[in-house]
Design an enzyme around this catalytic site. Structure first.
Site, short mmCIF file in Angstrom:
data_model
loop_
_atom_site.label_atom_id
_atom_site.label_comp_id
_atom_site.label_asym_id
_atom_site.label_seq_id
_atom_site.Cartn_x
_atom_site.Cartn_y
_atom_site.Cartn_z
N ASP A 182 23.28 24.19 -44.70
CA ASP A 182 22.74 24.99 -43.74
C ASP A 182 22.77 24.88 -42.30
OD1 ASP A 182 20.11 24.44 -45.39
OD2 ASP A 182 19.76 22.66 -44.97
N ASP A 208 18.35 17.29 -48.35
CA ASP A 208 18.97 17.36 -46.95
C ASP A 208 19.02 15.53 -46.48
OD1 ASP A 208 18.63 20.21 -46.89
OD2 ASP A 208 16.50 19.91 -46.72
#
Length: 207
Positions: free
Chosen positions: A178, A144
């Site tokens: 995401d 991420d």
């Protein structure tokens, strides 16, 4: 919308997602960040579990999560194929394609990254290191990097439960995959009637 066009959208998202992750993994050490704006930073973190860093406890928790994600990918893929076959709306097919691409992007991390990279603790990871990866197949961590701390400060004392506590909005760090999943889900929620149009029943003609 054809399956070919949906597939093209999926490939584009996967390429953007994986290129961004490969760049971060091979240029940043864990926790390193670059401030783009006050409200947007590139911050490298690794997610071992589900959304918000939630984990399944136990020795086989990570493996179970990865296998569940693989099963979900198969289900979403079938949903996409079936929707195209049945002539589903463009909104529906685009939404499913976004969700599929996002889920697939994170699955790649979970399945392969533990094998093809060494760890990023205090160092920049190497691609295909001679000593091997930081984990085994199906035990990789999701990369991420997108962080939007839009507001930071102490909440008013009068607020129940969280009053007086320091709070950051938006705190979670996420990635392109995401984002694709979130956009797909939001499209289904906000354009539900267009995604799932009800067939108009023909009115009976009066004699």
């Amino acid at each position: 919308m054809s399956l070919k066009k949906a597939g093209f959208l999926i490939v584009v998202i996967l390429l953007i997602d994986q290129i961004s992750k490969l760049y971060i993994k091979t240029h940043f050490s864990l926790g390193e960040e670059i401030e783009v704006f006050d409200w947007f930073k590139i911050l490298f973190v690794e997610n071992e579990g589900m959304a918000w860093g939630t984990k399944i406890p136990g020795e086989y928790g990570k493996l179970a999560l990865t296998l569940f994600r693989l099963a979900a990918i198969v289900g979403i893929g079938y949903w996409l194929w079936d929707s195209v076959k049945k002539g589903g709306s463009r909104i529906l097919i685009v939404s499913i394609a976004l969700i599929f691409a996002g889920a697939f992007g994170n699955i790649i991390d979970s399945v392969f990254y533990g094998v093809i990279f060494n760890d990023s603790y205090g160092q920049v990871a190497s691609f295909l290191p001679e000593a091997g990866g930081y984990s085994s197949l199906f035990h990789g961590k999701v990369v991420d990097m997108l962080y939007f701390p839009l507001w930071k400060g102490y909440l008013p004392e009068w607020m129940p439960f969280w009053g007086g506590k320091y709070f950051t909005f938006f705190e979670p760090v996420f990635n392109i995959a995401d984002s694709a999943i979130s956009v797909g889900v939001v499209m289904l929620l906000f354009f539900n009637k267009r995604a799932f149009p009800k067939e108009k029943k023909s009115e009976d003609k009066l004699d």
